[in-house]
Design a protein around this motif. Structure first.
Motif, PDB file in Angstrom:
ATOM      1  N   PRO A 186      -1.168  17.412   8.667  1.00 30.31           N
ATOM      2  CA  PRO A 186      -2.071  18.009   7.675  1.00 30.31           C
ATOM      3  C   PRO A 186      -1.292  18.585   6.495  1.00 30.31           C
ATOM      4  O   PRO A 186      -0.271  19.249   6.674  1.00 30.31           O
ATOM      5  CB  PRO A 186      -2.788  19.112   8.470  1.00 30.31           C
ATOM      6  CG  PRO A 186      -2.639  18.725   9.907  1.00 30.31           C
ATOM      7  CD  PRO A 186      -1.329  18.010  10.010  1.00 30.31           C
ATOM      8  N   GLN A 187      -1.795  18.295   5.301  1.00 29.38           N
ATOM      9  CA  GLN A 187      -1.143  18.764   4.082  1.00 29.38           C
ATOM     10  C   GLN A 187      -2.050  19.776   3.381  1.00 29.38           C
ATOM     11  O   GLN A 187      -3.274  19.625   3.363  1.00 29.38           O
ATOM     12  CB  GLN A 187      -0.865  17.587   3.138  1.00 29.38           C
ATOM     13  CG  GLN A 187       0.065  16.542   3.714  1.00 29.38           C
ATOM     14  CD  GLN A 187       1.470  17.064   3.902  1.00 29.38           C
ATOM     15  OE1 GLN A 187       1.950  17.878   3.126  1.00 29.38           O
ATOM     16  NE2 GLN A 187       2.141  16.595   4.948  1.00 29.38           N
ATOM     17  N   ILE A 247       0.837  -1.204   0.000  1.00 36.91           N
ATOM     18  CA  ILE A 247       0.000   0.000   0.000  1.00 36.91           C
ATOM     19  C   ILE A 247       0.871   1.254   0.000  1.00 36.91           C
ATOM     20  O   ILE A 247       0.600   2.227  -0.726  1.00 36.91           O
ATOM     21  CB  ILE A 247      -0.943  -0.024   1.215  1.00 36.91           C
ATOM     22  CG1 ILE A 247      -1.961  -1.164   1.069  1.00 36.91           C
ATOM     23  CG2 ILE A 247      -1.664   1.308   1.363  1.00 36.91           C
ATOM     24  CD1 ILE A 247      -2.785  -1.396   2.313  1.00 36.91           C
ATOM     25  N   VAL A 248       1.918   1.240   0.813  1.00 37.04           N
ATOM     26  CA  VAL A 248       2.809   2.402   0.865  1.00 37.04           C
ATOM     27  C   VAL A 248       3.480   2.616  -0.486  1.00 37.04           C
ATOM     28  O   VAL A 248       3.590   3.755  -0.977  1.00 37.04           O
ATOM     29  CB  VAL A 248       3.844   2.219   1.987  1.00 37.04           C
ATOM     30  CG1 VAL A 248       4.907   3.311   1.909  1.00 37.04           C
ATOM     31  CG2 VAL A 248       3.166   2.236   3.345  1.00 37.04           C
ATOM     32  N   ARG A 249       3.937   1.524  -1.112  1.00 39.92           N
ATOM     33  CA  ARG A 249       4.592   1.670  -2.432  1.00 39.92           C
ATOM     34  C   ARG A 249       3.616   2.214  -3.469  1.00 39.92           C
ATOM     35  O   ARG A 249       3.991   3.031  -4.322  1.00 39.92           O
ATOM     36  CB  ARG A 249       5.155   0.320  -2.876  1.00 39.92           C
ATOM     37  CG  ARG A 249       6.379  -0.131  -2.097  1.00 39.92           C
ATOM     38  CD  ARG A 249       7.144  -1.205  -2.874  1.00 39.92           C
ATOM     39  NE  ARG A 249       6.299  -2.348  -3.191  1.00 39.92           N
ATOM     40  CZ  ARG A 249       6.153  -3.410  -2.403  1.00 39.92           C
ATOM     41  NH1 ARG A 249       6.807  -3.465  -1.245  1.00 39.92           N
ATOM     42  NH2 ARG A 249       5.388  -4.420  -2.752  1.00 39.92           N
ATOM     43  N   ILE A 250       2.372   1.762  -3.410  1.00 39.77           N
ATOM     44  CA  ILE A 250       1.374   2.269  -4.360  1.00 39.77           C
ATOM     45  C   ILE A 250       1.163   3.760  -4.158  1.00 39.77           C
ATOM     46  O   ILE A 250       1.110   4.544  -5.124  1.00 39.77           O
ATOM     47  CB  ILE A 250       0.044   1.498  -4.186  1.00 39.77           C
ATOM     48  CG1 ILE A 250       0.200   0.050  -4.665  1.00 39.77           C
ATOM     49  CG2 ILE A 250      -1.081   2.184  -4.948  1.00 39.77           C
ATOM     50  CD1 ILE A 250      -1.008  -0.819  -4.386  1.00 39.77           C
ATOM     51  N   GLY A 265       2.596  10.138  -1.337  1.00 48.28           N
ATOM     52  CA  GLY A 265       3.391   9.850  -0.155  1.00 48.28           C
ATOM     53  C   GLY A 265       3.310  10.927   0.902  1.00 48.28           C
ATOM     54  O   GLY A 265       3.407  10.649   2.102  1.00 48.28           O
ATOM     55  N   ARG A 266       3.110  12.181   0.477  1.00 51.95           N
ATOM     56  CA  ARG A 266       3.093  13.260   1.469  1.00 51.95           C
ATOM     57  C   ARG A 266       1.884  13.170   2.393  1.00 51.95           C
ATOM     58  O   ARG A 266       1.895  13.739   3.490  1.00 51.95           O
ATOM     59  CB  ARG A 266       3.091  14.611   0.762  1.00 51.95           C
ATOM     60  CG  ARG A 266       1.866  14.910  -0.083  1.00 51.95           C
ATOM     61  CD  ARG A 266       2.021  16.252  -0.784  1.00 51.95           C
ATOM     62  NE  ARG A 266       0.841  16.692  -1.486  1.00 51.95           N
ATOM     63  CZ  ARG A 266       0.516  16.336  -2.712  1.00 51.95           C
ATOM     64  NH1 ARG A 266       1.338  15.517  -3.380  1.00 51.95           N
ATOM     65  NH2 ARG A 266      -0.581  16.781  -3.291  1.00 51.95           N
TER      66      ARG A 266
END
Length: 657
Positions: free
Chosen positions: A140-141, A123-126, A133-134
């Protein structure tokens, strides 16, 4: 040779001794002890037997007679067994039975943990591959500030959800119907997940067809289109013609999807358990039950025989209702299996991509289509108790005449007659603005705690009715959130079947808004409820209802005189007795059991303390060694036991929560 023979004899003797100790310890404790724990206790007993025997034996073993040796050995075995039993009790206090998995479960659990870790990594790689990724940093972004940036982020999110698999695609499908929750760019992009998932290559699909049909594809179909008509998260659909020329669609399950679903469901169920155990709102909402319900529904979608049966049941339900312009495909049972479903081809365009067709219709016709779809859903829920829980635009086909065809009935909701009646009363009371009746219906629908402030609940529900059920209002995400917050504040749990109704209505709202943006869902539902009330008051319906009630009451009325005669006879002859089940409620049993446990721990702790004082004040007695006597050793041990038990009681007494 003799050494090897002694080793061969020593091993079975040790095994038999350990098994014998384990059997004796389990028997003496009188409770079910796990085999691993019993064997560990037996090994402990066997290891301490020799030191105990040597401590009891005199300095010169030659002076011990045969009878004394037997008594010393028996005493050593008994003390060793007692020490092993005490070790089991201490182990039960520190690690209660069931807190650690068994060997088989441990191996399976380790395997699942490895799979979950791999899934998390995937999931992280996707997310990283699609530029998300951010958003995994936990902070909060800032969101996109322009429409073009929102479209780019929406495409990245849709691609990531598509690559993530079935569970994430399902999330995207649900979000695509919430245009009041997401910007339009995201809702439009996520709509593609409803029937535009990445297709599986034809050779893999052909292999599934051949395996499920038991013969070649050419022996069943005259021709079949290798390019999918639609590709969804669980399956993809191909158009075909049977040998007699009938046009059909073939729904084929994606290869290997079952294993992926089980892996994701394992993560989902663990998350549901954690939220219900560690959060108050998770317990109030029954997150574990909702997760289990979602898991059951998703597993049903993987078995196309269930969808085949649902199609037949839904067709019968629609045939028994007034014509609403809503239909379902007809399945071919002889050509269907768990992974393949063959249906007749329904004309039309997926509603999610039917904007040009809808634009050609006037506002009145679009309102009629939306009203027919809503009435059909109410018929399914209130009359038949069988309803489509996921009517997003990708699961509806719009024909040129405005009729609709429901697709993807792999997961349907089912509610019993009592729940249907409560939902009907709820809708009628909302239409009248009757907060008292609405509250009564909600309490019958939901899982209520032991104590509910009904007057406060009535006031809150009345305020919600005024705010969200007024003419022109929409049952949007704000209304649903406010209602769920009200349930949580009063400790009301939502059963999975009722949660399915909430999900169906909220999903349908987004679909109705796509058909007719100005559609008044609350007003139309109120009008539909009024028509249903009028229909129930016709002479034929009243006569049928009266006959049903009388057929239910007559058996009871026939037996009433006989029961009264028996009661009167028992009173006259002094044989009237009342049987009352004490502590029938689980809470009462837990309360009494907890009090008895505290009292027992107090008595045992006090007794152990008194015995410890007596032993510590006693001179003489046998000696374990030149510097250690038996009585002081036992006294200190009992003193420790007394202190531990008393502290356990004090912690329970002074603990506030």
């Amino acid at each position: 040779m003799e050494r090897a023979l002694s080793i061969l004899l020593f091993v079975p003797i040790v095994v038999v001794t350990v098994l014998a100790f384990a059997a004796v310890i389990r028997r003496l404790l009188g409770v079910r002890v796990g085999l691993v724990r019993a064997l560990l206790a037996a090994v402990l007993a066997m290891l301490v037997t020799a030191p105990i025997l040597s401590a009891f034996a005199p300095p010169d073993p030659a002076t011990v007679s045969g009878g004394e040796a037997f008594l010393l050995a028996a005493a050593s075995l008994v003390i060793a067994a007692l020490l092993a039993m005490a070790a089991l009790v201490v182990l039960e206090v520190l690690l209660p039975t069931g807190s650690l998995p068994g060997p088989v479960e441990a191996v399976r659990g380790a395997r699942r943990r490895i799979e979950r870790t791999r899934r998390y990594s995937t999931i992280v790689r996707i997310a990283l591959r699609h530029g998300l990724g951010r958003f995994l940093r936990g902070r909060p972004q800032p969101g996109p500030t322009s429409a073009a940036a929102r479209r780019r982020l929406a495409r990245s999110l849709r691609s990531a959800l598509d690559d993530g698999g079935v569970t994430f695609v399902k999330i995207g499908q649900l979000l695509s119907t919430r245009r009041d929750l997401l910007p339009a760019e995201f809702a439009d992009e996520l709509t593609a997940l409803q029937d535009k998932a990445t297709p599986v290559p034809w050779p893999e699909i052909e292999a599934v067809l051949a395996a499920e049909l038991g013969r070649g594809v050419g022996e069943v179909f005259r021709d079949i289109d290798r390019e999918p008509l639609a590709a969804a998260s669980v399956a993809q659909v191909h158009t075909a013609r049977l040998l007699d020329g009938t046009e059909v669609v073939v729904k084929v399950q994606r290869p290997g999807i079952a294993r992926i679903v089980e892996r994701d469901l394992d993560i989902l169920l663990r998350l549901g358990d954690m939220l219900e155990e560690r959060t108050s709102w998770g317990k109030a909402f029954g997150v574990r039950g909702l997760a289990n319900g979602f898991a059951v529904a998703l597993r049903e979608e993987l078995d196309f025989t269930i969808e085949r049966d649902n199609l037949q049941a839904m067709a019968a339900a629609l045939a028994g209702s007034p014509e609403r312009g809503v239909r379902v495909p007809t399945a071919y049972p002889q050509l269907s299996s768990e992974r393949v479903l063959v249906m007749d081809r329904r004309p039309g365009t997926p509603l999610g991509t039917a904007a040009p067709a809808l634009a050609r219709l006037d506002a009145g016709r679009r309102a009629e289509i939306a009203a027919g779809l809503l009435d059909s859903m109410l018929d399914q829920i209130l009359t038949h108790g069988l309803f489509h829980v996921d009517l997003h635009p990708g699961n509806l086909l719009l024909d040129t005449d405005g009729s609709l065809s429901m697709l993807d009935l792999g997961s349907v909701g089912r509610i019993d007659a009592v729940t249907r009646a409560a939902i009907g009363r709820l809708l009628m009371a909302v239409g009248r603005g009757d907060s008292v009746t609405v509250t009564d219906a909600l309490l019958q629908l939901l899982d209520r705690p032991g104590d509910v402030d009904e007057r406060e609940l009535q006031r809150v529900v009345g305020a919600l009715i005024v705010r969200y059920a007024a003419p022109g209002s929409t049952v949007g995400v704000t209304a649903v959130t406010a209602l769920l917050n009200t349930f949580a504040a009063h400790g009301l749990g939502v059963p999975p079947s009722v949660a399915a109704v909430f999900r169906a209505v909220t999903t349908l709202e987004g679909t109705l808004a796509l058909v007719h943006p100005a559609f008044d869902l609350v007003g139309q539902a109120r009008a539909s409820a009024g028509r249903r009330i009028a229909d129930t008051l016709t002479p034929d319906n009243l006569r049928d209802a009266l006959e049903q009630e009388l057929s239910t009451l007559l058996p009871m009325l026939r037996g009433l005189p006989r029961r009264l005669d028996r009661i009167g006879d028992a009173v006259e002859n002094g044989r009237l007795r009342f049987n009352v089940r004490l502590f029938a409620d689980d809470q009462d049993r837990r309360l009494v059991t907890g009090l008895l446990h505290q009292a027992l721990l107090t008595v045992i702790g006090a007794t152990a303390g008194v015995m410890a004082v007596l032993l510590l004040g006693t001179d003489g007695g046998p000696r374990l060694s030149t510097g250690v006597a038996l009585f002081p050793l036992l006294g200190y041990g009992l003193l420790v036991v007394s202190a531990v038990l008393v502290l356990r009681v004090l912690v329970t007494v002074f603990r506030h929560t």
